[in-house]
Scaffold this active site. Structure first.
Site, PDB file in Angstrom:
ATOM      1  N   ARG A 108       0.850  -1.196   0.000  1.00 40.77           N
ATOM      2  CA  ARG A 108       0.000   0.000   0.000  1.00 40.77           C
ATOM      3  C   ARG A 108       0.872   1.227   0.000  1.00 40.77           C
ATOM      4  O   ARG A 108       1.768   1.347   0.824  1.00 40.77           O
ATOM      5  CB  ARG A 108      -0.811   0.056   1.306  1.00 40.77           C
ATOM      6  CG  ARG A 108      -1.967  -0.808   1.356  1.00 40.77           C
ATOM      7  CD  ARG A 108      -2.986  -0.403   2.406  1.00 40.77           C
ATOM      8  NE  ARG A 108      -2.520   0.170   3.648  1.00 40.77           N
ATOM      9  CZ  ARG A 108      -3.328   0.600   4.601  1.00 40.77           C
ATOM     10  NH1 ARG A 108      -4.637   0.562   4.433  1.00 40.77           N
ATOM     11  NH2 ARG A 108      -2.860   1.095   5.721  1.00 40.77           N
ATOM     12  N   THR A 112      -1.266   7.468  -0.385  1.00 37.54           N
ATOM     13  CA  THR A 112      -2.578   7.370  -1.030  1.00 37.54           C
ATOM     14  C   THR A 112      -3.371   6.155  -0.565  1.00 37.54           C
ATOM     15  O   THR A 112      -4.569   6.061  -0.834  1.00 37.54           O
ATOM     16  CB  THR A 112      -2.406   7.242  -2.559  1.00 37.54           C
ATOM     17  OG1 THR A 112      -1.737   5.989  -2.813  1.00 37.54           O
ATOM     18  CG2 THR A 112      -1.575   8.371  -3.138  1.00 37.54           C
ATOM     19  N   ASP A 204       0.848  -2.506  12.170  1.00 38.18           N
ATOM     20  CA  ASP A 204       1.254  -2.980  10.840  1.00 38.18           C
ATOM     21  C   ASP A 204       1.612  -4.461  10.932  1.00 38.18           C
ATOM     22  O   ASP A 204       2.630  -4.842  11.514  1.00 38.18           O
ATOM     23  CB  ASP A 204       2.460  -2.163  10.353  1.00 38.18           C
ATOM     24  CG  ASP A 204       2.816  -2.509   8.911  1.00 38.18           C
ATOM     25  OD1 ASP A 204       3.029  -3.708   8.617  1.00 38.18           O
ATOM     26  OD2 ASP A 204       2.873  -1.598   8.082  1.00 38.18           O
ATOM     27  N   ASP A 207       5.097  -5.621   9.575  1.00 37.03           N
ATOM     28  CA  ASP A 207       6.211  -5.234  10.443  1.00 37.03           C
ATOM     29  C   ASP A 207       6.248  -6.084  11.712  1.00 37.03           C
ATOM     30  O   ASP A 207       7.317  -6.456  12.197  1.00 37.03           O
ATOM     31  CB  ASP A 207       6.105  -3.751  10.825  1.00 37.03           C
ATOM     32  CG  ASP A 207       6.538  -2.841   9.680  1.00 37.03           C
ATOM     33  OD1 ASP A 207       7.231  -3.329   8.766  1.00 37.03           O
ATOM     34  OD2 ASP A 207       6.182  -1.654   9.713  1.00 37.03           O
TER      35      ASP A 207
END
Ligand code: PRP
Ligand code: URA
Length: 213
Positions: A108, A112, A204, A207
């Site tokens: 991603r 945006t 995330d 991560d």
């Protein structure tokens, strides 16, 4: 069932809820996080594989020959969306050790939130296999929608999508764009924030699985 839609399953199991609480905690380290994601994937997979087709084969038990059920058809394909989807593959392979594994690379854009594809390799003949696309997070739904588009362009037909946490926005978008795809969700969270992160979420996922950042 979600909003009366039959091909959306919110797994809603106490074991999933308990394990999710552990990985939501920001103090949970990589090792434990990775192990628990795999366990949750297995629990969601158990639900998603419930309707696998069976055929009967003759088996000699110590007592007699009996016709007994085995999974029918071509080996299914597990397709993780890279990177975070890789964290779910081990759990599904424990349920289906003979499954094939494809890969779709998407990331991603951080500004945006639009998904970008960087890799796609699927086991053939993909059109004859049941396909289980896996990604822990369904946020805006952009990555899942585009990954499934790619699979369909390459001939994939019988597709399920499995995620650990979904936002309502993601479920709605995925179902609107691919109403034929069966969606299995470990937990439906409240909403997205202004950075398109799921709240309360777990941060995330990529991560946290790979110990990056
Ligand atoms: C995360 C996650 C999904 C995507 C979900 O991946 O694993 O693929 O975001 O967001 P969306 O529903 O809004 O598209 P990310 O792009 O962070 O890449 P990574 O797995 O490499 O960390
Ligand atoms: N991707 C993640 O890894 N986490 C989120 O909350 C949203 C997208």
């Amino acid at each position: 069932m979600y909003n009366g839609i039959e091909n959306i399953t919110i797994c809603d199991h106490p074991l999933i809820k308990h394990k999710l609480t552990m990985i939501r905690d920001k103090n949970t380290g990589t090792n434990e996080f990775r192990a628990i994601i795999e366990e949750i994937a297995m629990l969601i997979g158990y639900e998603a594989l419930r309707d696998l087709a069976l055929e009967e084969v003759p088996v000699e038990t110590p007592i007699e020959t009996a016709m007994c059920p085995v999974i029918a058809g071509k080996k299914p394909a597990i397709v993780p969306i890279l990177r975070a989807g890789l964290g779910m593959v081990g759990g599904l392979l424990k349920l289906m050790p003979a499954a094939k594994v494809g890969h779709i690379g998407m990331y991603r854009d951080e500004e945006t939130f639009e998904p970008h594809e960087y890799f796609c390799k699927l086991p053939s003949p993909i059109e004859q296999r049941r396909i289980y696309v896996v990604d822990p997070m369904l946020a805006t739904g952009g990555s899942a929608v585009d990954a499934i588009k790619l699979i369909k362009q390459r001939g994939g037909k019988d597709i399920s999508f499995l995620c650990v946490i979904a936002a309502p926005e993601g479920i709605e978008k995925l179902h609107a764009e691919h109403p034929d795809v069966k969606i299995f969700v470990g937990n439906l969270d409240r909403q997205l924030n202004e950075k398109a992160y799921i709240c309360p979420g777990l941060g995330d996922a990529g991560d946290r699985i790979f110990g990056t950042k």
